[in-house]
Scaffold this active site. Sequence first.
Site, PDB file in Angstrom:
ATOM      1  N   CYS A  42       0.842  -1.197   0.000  1.00  0.00           N
ATOM      2  CA  CYS A  42       0.000   0.000   0.000  1.00  0.00           C
ATOM      3  C   CYS A  42       0.884   1.256   0.000  1.00  0.00           C
ATOM      4  CB  CYS A  42      -0.910   0.005   1.232  1.00  0.00           C
ATOM      5  SG  CYS A  42      -2.089   1.390   1.234  1.00  0.00           S
ATOM      6  N   ASP A  44       0.409   3.766   1.777  1.00  0.00           N
ATOM      7  CA  ASP A  44       0.351   4.344   3.123  1.00  0.00           C
ATOM      8  C   ASP A  44       1.752   4.677   3.664  1.00  0.00           C
ATOM      9  OD1 ASP A  44       0.144   4.451   6.104  1.00  0.00           O
ATOM     10  OD2 ASP A  44      -1.948   3.952   5.703  1.00  0.00           O
ATOM     11  N   ARG A  46       2.838   4.878   6.514  1.00  0.00           N
ATOM     12  CA  ARG A  46       3.264   4.120   7.702  1.00  0.00           C
ATOM     13  C   ARG A  46       3.818   2.742   7.359  1.00  0.00           C
ATOM     14  NH1 ARG A  46      -2.526   4.553  10.363  1.00  0.00           N
ATOM     15  NH2 ARG A  46      -2.935   4.040   8.183  1.00  0.00           N
ATOM     16  N   HIS A  98      -1.996  -4.030   5.052  1.00  0.00           N
ATOM     17  CA  HIS A  98      -1.799  -3.576   6.432  1.00  0.00           C
ATOM     18  C   HIS A  98      -3.145  -3.268   7.081  1.00  0.00           C
ATOM     19  CE1 HIS A  98      -2.486   0.875   5.841  1.00  0.00           C
ATOM     20  NE2 HIS A  98      -2.361   0.490   4.601  1.00  0.00           N
ATOM     21  N   CYS A 101      -5.977   0.262   7.035  1.00  0.00           N
ATOM     22  CA  CYS A 101      -5.767   0.769   5.677  1.00  0.00           C
ATOM     23  C   CYS A 101      -6.927   1.700   5.315  1.00  0.00           C
ATOM     24  CB  CYS A 101      -5.689  -0.387   4.689  1.00  0.00           C
ATOM     25  SG  CYS A 101      -5.434   0.147   2.980  1.00  0.00           S
TER      26      CYS A 101
HETATM   27 CO    CO Z   1      -3.420   1.162   2.989  1.00  0.00          CO
END
Ligand code: CO
Length: 214
Positions: A42, A44, A46, A98, A101
């Site tokens: 992803c 993302d 993080r 994750h 999400c």
């Molecule tokens: Co995500």
Amino acid sequence: MRTVEELLANNRTWAATVSTQNPGFFQRLAAQQTPAYLWIGCSDSRVPSTQLVGLLPGEMFVHRNVANIVAHTDFSCLSVLQYAVEVLQIQHIIVCGHYRCGGVHAALHSHQLGLIDNWLQHVQDVRRKHVALLAACRDSAEEEQRLCELNVIEQVVNVSQTTIVQQAWLRGQQIVVYGWIYDVEDGLLRDLQMRVSSDESIGTQYAHAVGLVG
Ligand code: CO
């Protein structure tokens, strides 16, 4: 928030540190890359792929998009996959989702965010496919976790069913596709026990992994 000038200064410090600890590191990498892994994850912030598995530049080929989707019409993802398998001869493909999400959350609750809603239809497809399993969850938090896991499992199947991976297996090239999930709350990866190494094993691995969800 840091200024972009600080980021550039950080980069100079980082490059100097790496060169001191490992003289010639960048010169060697400049000649060629030979990564052993392809990571599909992803976008993302993080979930910084290379960093969270402790690898250095040059060790992992990476494709990231919102909600770690492998769509059969996505030429960006397919091009990464083809280059990884046919040119770089990568044998290990990790699909990593994750928890928490944003893409999965939006899909689960049918939030309207704009253009991205179309992309997240791929997650909606996963949700519809597993509606009974999701309905059995105790609450929406658990439902979201399960959907994050199921989305990874489905994307592993999608990778395995591409012409790229199918033809590689037919040629006798060894490729294993793994399904992992990352917990942003503790920094740990979890193996979803989805490990596909042949066309024949897709079905059994899928049933096994989906059976473990929930
Ligand atoms: Co995500």
